[in-house]
Structures are given as C-alpha cells and as structure tokens.
Design a protein around this motif. Sequence first.
Motif, PDB file in Angstrom:
ATOM      1  N   LEU B 179       0.764  -1.162   0.253  1.00  0.00           N
ATOM      2  CA  LEU B 179       0.019   0.007   0.014  1.00  0.00           C
ATOM      3  C   LEU B 179       0.829   1.228   0.212  1.00  0.00           C
ATOM      4  O   LEU B 179       0.642   2.172  -0.690  1.00  0.00           O
ATOM      5  N   LEU B 180       1.948   1.358   0.598  1.00  0.00           N
ATOM      6  CA  LEU B 180       2.891   2.558   0.833  1.00  0.00           C
ATOM      7  C   LEU B 180       3.573   2.718  -0.539  1.00  0.00           C
ATOM      8  O   LEU B 180       3.424   3.721  -0.895  1.00  0.00           O
ATOM      9  N   ASN B 295       9.698  -1.040   7.394  1.00  0.00           N
ATOM     10  CA  ASN B 295       8.771  -1.036   6.534  1.00  0.00           C
ATOM     11  C   ASN B 295       8.106  -2.547   6.356  1.00  0.00           C
ATOM     12  O   ASN B 295       8.268  -3.620   5.886  1.00  0.00           O
ATOM     13  N   TYR B 300       0.862  -3.262   5.815  1.00  0.00           N
ATOM     14  CA  TYR B 300       0.386  -2.204   4.685  1.00  0.00           C
ATOM     15  C   TYR B 300      -0.712  -2.944   3.831  1.00  0.00           C
ATOM     16  O   TYR B 300      -1.509  -2.383   3.107  1.00  0.00           O
ATOM     17  N   GLY B 301      -0.358  -4.231   3.532  1.00  0.00           N
ATOM     18  CA  GLY B 301      -1.550  -5.027   2.570  1.00  0.00           C
ATOM     19  C   GLY B 301      -1.014  -4.662   1.257  1.00  0.00           C
ATOM     20  O   GLY B 301      -0.204  -3.812   0.917  1.00  0.00           O
ATOM     21  N   PRO B 302      -1.502  -5.370   0.350  1.00  0.00           N
ATOM     22  CA  PRO B 302      -1.118  -5.153  -1.379  1.00  0.00           C
ATOM     23  C   PRO B 302      -1.688  -3.796  -1.423  1.00  0.00           C
ATOM     24  O   PRO B 302      -2.660  -3.160  -1.086  1.00  0.00           O
ATOM     25  N   LYS B 307      -7.338   2.564  -1.520  1.00  0.00           N
ATOM     26  CA  LYS B 307      -6.735   2.446  -0.173  1.00  0.00           C
ATOM     27  C   LYS B 307      -5.731   3.524   0.192  1.00  0.00           C
ATOM     28  O   LYS B 307      -5.005   3.855  -0.872  1.00  0.00           O
ATOM     29  N   VAL B 308      -5.607   3.879   1.245  1.00  0.00           N
ATOM     30  CA  VAL B 308      -4.556   4.707   1.830  1.00  0.00           C
ATOM     31  C   VAL B 308      -4.504   4.522   3.172  1.00  0.00           C
ATOM     32  O   VAL B 308      -5.372   4.074   4.035  1.00  0.00           O
ATOM     33  N   THR B 309      -3.193   4.746   3.714  1.00  0.00           N
ATOM     34  CA  THR B 309      -2.910   4.711   5.200  1.00  0.00           C
ATOM     35  C   THR B 309      -2.519   6.291   5.778  1.00  0.00           C
ATOM     36  O   THR B 309      -1.770   6.707   5.116  1.00  0.00           O
ATOM     37  N   ALA B 310      -3.085   6.546   7.102  1.00  0.00           N
ATOM     38  CA  ALA B 310      -2.274   7.759   7.672  1.00  0.00           C
ATOM     39  C   ALA B 310      -0.871   7.370   7.804  1.00  0.00           C
ATOM     40  O   ALA B 310      -0.355   6.237   8.278  1.00  0.00           O
ATOM     41  N   GLY B 311      -0.083   8.507   7.856  1.00  0.00           N
ATOM     42  CA  GLY B 311       1.395   8.252   8.003  1.00  0.00           C
ATOM     43  C   GLY B 311       1.946   7.715   6.724  1.00  0.00           C
ATOM     44  O   GLY B 311       3.099   7.293   6.703  1.00  0.00           O
ATOM     45  N   GLN B 313       4.505   8.105   4.018  1.00  0.00           N
ATOM     46  CA  GLN B 313       5.443   8.998   3.722  1.00  0.00           C
ATOM     47  C   GLN B 313       6.292   8.328   2.733  1.00  0.00           C
ATOM     48  O   GLN B 313       6.386   7.101   3.028  1.00  0.00           O
ATOM     49  N   PRO B 314       7.492   8.946   2.104  1.00  0.00           N
ATOM     50  CA  PRO B 314       8.379   8.350   1.595  1.00  0.00           C
ATOM     51  C   PRO B 314       9.540   8.075   2.554  1.00  0.00           C
ATOM     52  O   PRO B 314       9.401   8.686   3.691  1.00  0.00           O
TER      53      PRO B 314
END
Lengths: 290, 583
Positions: B179-180, B295, B300-302, B307-311, B313-314
């Motif tokens: 996800l990230l 990481n 995070y999941g696929p 979808k998106v997650t809080a936090g 960041q690169p």
Amino acid sequence: MRLLNRSAGRLSQHRRGPLAGLVVLLLGLLLTGGLYTVLAPAQAQKAESDAELVAKGRELFLVGCSFCHGQNGEGISTARPGYQIGPSLVGVGAAAVDFQVGTGRMPMAQPGAQVPRKEVQYSEEEIAALAAYVASLGPGPAIPSEQDYSLEGLSEEEREEAVVRGGQIFLTNCTACHNFDGSGGAMPQGGYAPQVRGVEPKYIYEAMLTGPQAMDNFTNGNLSPEMKRDVIAYLQSLETTPEYGGFGMGGIGPVAEGLFAWLVGIGSLVGFAVWIAAHTTRTSKDKVEA
Amino acid sequence: MDTTKIASTNGTTAATTGRPSPLAGVGTWADERLGLATAMKKQIRKVFPDHWSFMLGEIALWSFVVLLLSGVFLTLWFTPSMAEIQYEGSYDQLRGIHMSEAYASTLNISFDVRGGLLMRQMHHWAAMLFIAAMLVHLMRVFLTGAFRKPRELNWVIGGVLILLGIVEGFAGYSLPDDLLSGTGLRIADGLVKATPVVGTYMSFFMFGGEFPGELIIPRLYIAHVLLIPGLILALIAAHMLLLVYHKHTQWPGPGRTEQNVVGYPLLPVYAAKAGGFFFIVFGVCATMGGLLAINPVWKYGPYDPSKVTAGSQPDWYMGIAEGLLRIMPGWETHIFGVTISWNVFLPGQIAPVALLMMVLAWPFLEAWVTGDKREHHLLQRPRNAPTRTAFLAAMITAYGLLWAAGGNDILALKFNLNLNYITYFMRVAIFVVPVLVFFLARRWCISLQRHDNEVLLHGYETGIIMRSPEGGYSERHLPISTERAYSLTARDRDVVVPDPQPTDGQGVRDKGYPVRKLRARLSQGMFANNVQKPTTSELEEAHHHAEHEHELEHASGMDRPADGHQFDGHADHTPDEAPLRGH
C-alpha cells in the motif's frame, strides 16, 4: 512449619470442645455474609427496575452533563447558527454514552479541537445509569454484548477467514485516519484520529456504531455486525502476532525509520569513524607524531 | 617520527626474505606472470591522511557493498510481476487475498525464506544509510573546501551519485507493491503528469497506460537491479580513481604542504582501518536489520488505489520533495482548456532540482568569484570560509524544514500540534529561517576567526586567575605552541575584488562591465567581512608585548601561586619550587 503443626495440633485438641460447634457456625456465617456483600450489589442492580436506573441516570445527568447537553439532553445551541455548546443526545443510544463516558472522554475537561481519552470519572454502575437515561430519550444503538465482537463458536477456518476479511475492511475504511498499524493519525485543525491499537474491543465496536467526534458513523447498514466483529478480530490478531521485524518504532511508518537511520545508524557510524581515526598504528604508548 | 622500519633504499630489485616461504613462492609465481609487484609497489604504499571526517564517504561505500550483497540475495526470490495471484503463504492475516506476484514474493521473502526478512530489513536500512552517508560526506567536502581545483569534477560526480542513489532508493521503495509503495508511485505519477503539455503522455509512457497498469514494477525492477546500480558502480569507480589520482586532501599542519600527503600507507595500516570499517558498517546494518522493523509490508497490505493509510510518507531522502508538496498552496492556471498545476510542478519538479543544483554549482561560482586557478590540497577550516559555511548551514536548514514539513502529520500527532498551523508556519519559515541562519552562521564563523587571531596574538586562556597587589583580577594567557600557531596561520589571505571602472582611461565604455561588477560585488559580499590572519609584524609585536608582560608578572611574583607565607616570613620554600603548571 513446626509452629504451624503445633498450633494446628493445639486447635485440634479443642475440636470436640463445647464451643467448637458454635465457632464453626459463626465462621460459616461470616464467610457467607462476606461473600454476599461482595457479590450482592451486582445482583441488586440487576434487580433494580429500568425506571429506577433511568431516574438515577437522570440525577447524574443533571449534575454532570446538563450544563452542555441541556437538562433534557436536547443540546445547547450558541448564537452562531450551526454551533453548539453540546449536541443533542436524543437518539445517540446507550452505546454512545458507554463509549464517551467509559473511555473518560466525557465529561469533557475543556472544549477544543479534540476530546482526549482520559481517566474515567464515573463508576460502572453510574455509566450504566447514564446510558439507560440517554437511551430513554430516543431509540439508538444499544451497548454491544461480548458475543457481538467475539469469535466464540466459530471453527478455526471461519476465524481465519474473519481475520482476513476484517483486515481488508480495516485497510479500506479505517487506515486512512487511524494508520495501518492502528497508531492513529493527525486530522485538520488540531484534531486527531486516536490510536486504536490496544483499545478494548467493546469501545472499538461502539466507536464504529456511533461515530464519535470527527469519525464516520458505520451503521449496521453499511458495515454489518459481522464485519465490525471481523475488524476487531483483525486488530486483536495483530496484537497476538509477534513483531516479526523487531522493534516497530511506534508503528508510524517511514518518518520514524528515517529518524532511526540518522540517529542510530549515522550517529553510531560517525562515532565509529572517530574511534577508528583516533587509533593509530602505535603499539607502544610513546607518542609518535605522524 | 620513527623511521627505523621504513626501507632505506628505493632500489629496483625487490627485497627478498631470508627464508623461502610458500606464500612468497605463490607471490613470485603470480608476479612473474602478471607483473603485480610493479603495479602494486606504488599503490600499496599510497599514503592516506588520518582524520575521522575522511571516513564519512567510506560509510557510503561500505553500505553500498551491503546493498549489493543483500540485494543479490533478494533477487533470488523476488518476482517482479504485477500478475494477480492468490496468497497462500504463512502470514495468516492475508491468506487468500488476491495480490500481485511482486507483493506475494515480498511476503514470501519475509516469512517463508530463511533469513529473508533480515536480508530485506538490512537492505532497506543500508539504503537509508547509503544516502545519509553520501550527504554527510558532501557536507564535509563542502565545509572544508575540498571541492576546489583539481577536484571540481569529482564533486559533480558525487552530486550525480546522490541523485542516482535517491532514484535507486525510490525504485526499491516501490517494488514490493504494498500500500505504501503504491501510494508513493501514485505521487510519482502525479509529479510526472504535472509536467506542462507532455505530462500525460509521459505518465502513459511510464506506466504503459493509465496508472497503475501492469508494467511499472518490471520496469522499475530492471532499473533498480541493473541500470542504476550499474551507473552507480561506474561512477563510484570514477570517483575513487579520481581520488587516487588527485591524492587525498589533508588538514594543514607542520610538515604538510600542497605538494605532499602526510599519513599512513595503504598497506597495512589504511587497508586494515578501511577493511575493519566495512565490518563495522555491515555490523550496524545487520544490527538494525535484526532489531528494528523497517517497512512492515505485511501490515500495509497489497496496493489498491482505493486505499490509503495515515502516515503515508516516502523514505527520508524524499522527505524534502514531500514537504515541498505539502506546504505548497494549491495554485493552478487554466489556459486554453489546459490546466497547469503549479502546485505540483513547482515543488515536485523544479524546487528539488534547483536546490541540488545550487549546492552543486557553488564550487564553480566560488572559483569564478575568487579567480583562483591554483591547486588546493590543504583543507580549510569551515570558519575560514564564513560565507560558504553559512550558505551550507542555510541549505541544511531549508532541507531540515522541508523534511519536517514532509512529516507534518506525524509532528502534529506526536507533539499535539495543529496540522494546519505547521503548514502555515513552514510556508513562511522556508523563506525566513534559512536567511536568518545564513547571517547567524556567518557572524559566528567571523567571531571564531577573531578568536583564532586572539589566541595567536595573546595566547590561550589558562583559566588561572591572578590577583594583583592592588586587588585587580586578570586571567593569565600563555603562548600557544609553534605547531598550533603554524596550523592556525596556514591559510591564504582572502583577496577582495575591487569595484571595476565603467570606462577605461580614454572614456570608452567597458563591454564586460556588468559582469565584472557582479563579480566584484559577490567577492565583496563573500570575503570583505572575513577576518584575516595577523601579519608577521603584528605577531612579533604581540609576542614582544607578551614577553614584556610576563617579565612584569614574574617581577611582581604574579606567575606563581601565593599561599600567603611569602608575606608573613614563614615561607619554607622559595616560590620557584611551586611552578604554576606541573607539566
């Protein structure tokens, strides 16, 4: 040990004494009475009629809540349209009260961008009474029971499926604010989505049901009770699985990783560089200027 | 220096051991066929000066070696494919989920390959350290003026290495298809699309259609494991060869000149130090990889565009691009039915490149302003180039601010701040704070230069407080050693370019006047405020004065501690028996 044996032996000598029966009887009564006082209030409250509970809740409400929510839970509006000192509680249901008061968010210490979780102010009976009173104001979601969010009675396979399904629901609906690890996230203007990792299942369920503060309201229509149960099962499963990679650094993603890379990684390596450069080839202690 | 162990001749015949040994036999066999001795004779005695700051580049080099080693391990199991499969591996929470082969193989490496998770985490930590070490190395080179002639090209190679390292890191960050990394790719897609006119075409070319498509992972993979590492390796080789060719810079000091290098030979001393440092870098990477979870892709999941997650960041080295994007106001222009997204184009494409170019161009600007064509092998202390040092301090500040802006949500969450206010603050601070830091750092450097002169002229502060018979207090200063005085004065005086005349003697307009005037202004701005080292006559006068002072002190007994018995007639020893400092 010997002392114990001796005193037990001495006591044993009196077992056929004239007062022995009386003493045993007294001890028995004391034990029963003691146990009764420990267990009685719960039973007594259950026996208490709903009407009494509501009345008790109203008393508490008038003292602790009515200042903002109004004397009948109707809410208090400010002069600015659309703004309230406290919202109406008609129809929020017992679940909302149990969540807000049970996690210490209500009564609120001060108005602000976010009502933080804090020390709980009311006892369990008082919370139940308050919940009963607010529930009596209008129909709303009831406090979920443990069956609603436990995986009891499911086969091993069904449990696994529930956890996987819950994970996907969590990633779709929750992580955008609450973070992939349930660590919480920032919201605009000083608000935040609190950490859900480590929160009691009941409160997670109630939060989904009632949508406290800035949170969306996940009614049973758009997230069925089974789905809510699965989300909780997923979160519980994260807590029981070990941290495979080691220390998680707060579970907030790459920002913490970058911090550790610089402070721990570069910090220690520069330290080592200083250490290596400070050591020359000399084996004797006589100083040789290079 | 102990010279007993150094060969006394430089003859053409090799020294032979008294007793034949199997090792010497092998060496002779190889030498007779490969001619190694002639080639190695010079190189293994190559001298490197010793200073901790000269080892910062080595951190980057060795972490790159760790990257190569762990990366080769990862390629054995990673599948660079976006084909959809159903996960049936060991991680319970994702079993049965449909995902790309890339993500499934990353989970597989993490949970089902022995040592796979450790290797993944080591690889990721080494990547973070690689770029961080390159930046720290850049700071050292910049602050000490090591980029001056003849090393300008090596400076540019270093800058390109940093850029390549960042691109390489971003490609690696995107490969697991979690996800990230998908969210990061989505931002990269937005950056590309923000290019005026051709943005959409470029994006479609990059992803083989609309984002995310099915091509980006295989494409990034080949860039990540072949193309960019190849370029990095070649540039590292060029960087190192130039280092050998130029010889290493050194700090000024007695015996150290622009013509020599003072230090230890490559074999055995420096080889042992550098080789040992590799194991330390490897150890730090392994420790971090073993203890700190970096990481956790399984959480995070696929990747799924919905979808998106809080936090989100690169990795840290992209933090300034993220920060620029986050604080940029939402400016857009609509013209002829086309939208130009300044809000993404400026912070995403123009600003990061401009910042890097400013730092990379500095050596050329400085060389043009000073007009200095000499070779420099002696380093400058940062204080002796106040404008340069202040410039880097300002750049570091800007970098740090943008980096913090990229983590504004984490700052808001962890320090109970208002997210919006952080953004508003940063929008102003990014222009104001670096300027403040620039002037502050420059004044600080100039003060330190003054302090150096003070020490040269009046000696160092001993910390001994003297009380004169009149009751006045003063601190005793003692002259510094000749070596230290030499090191402090081993620097050039800055030459300030005077204002040019707009016309020559005959009143003809000078065509190059504006350029000459700019150069003069820059030169005055950069060097006019600097404090120059004292002249010989100033030094002599100061020393003469100091000697006179010490004589006076000695005459009045102020250079010896007084215990009171000097004045009451009970002194049981002469004052000379109690020296001020027992060395």
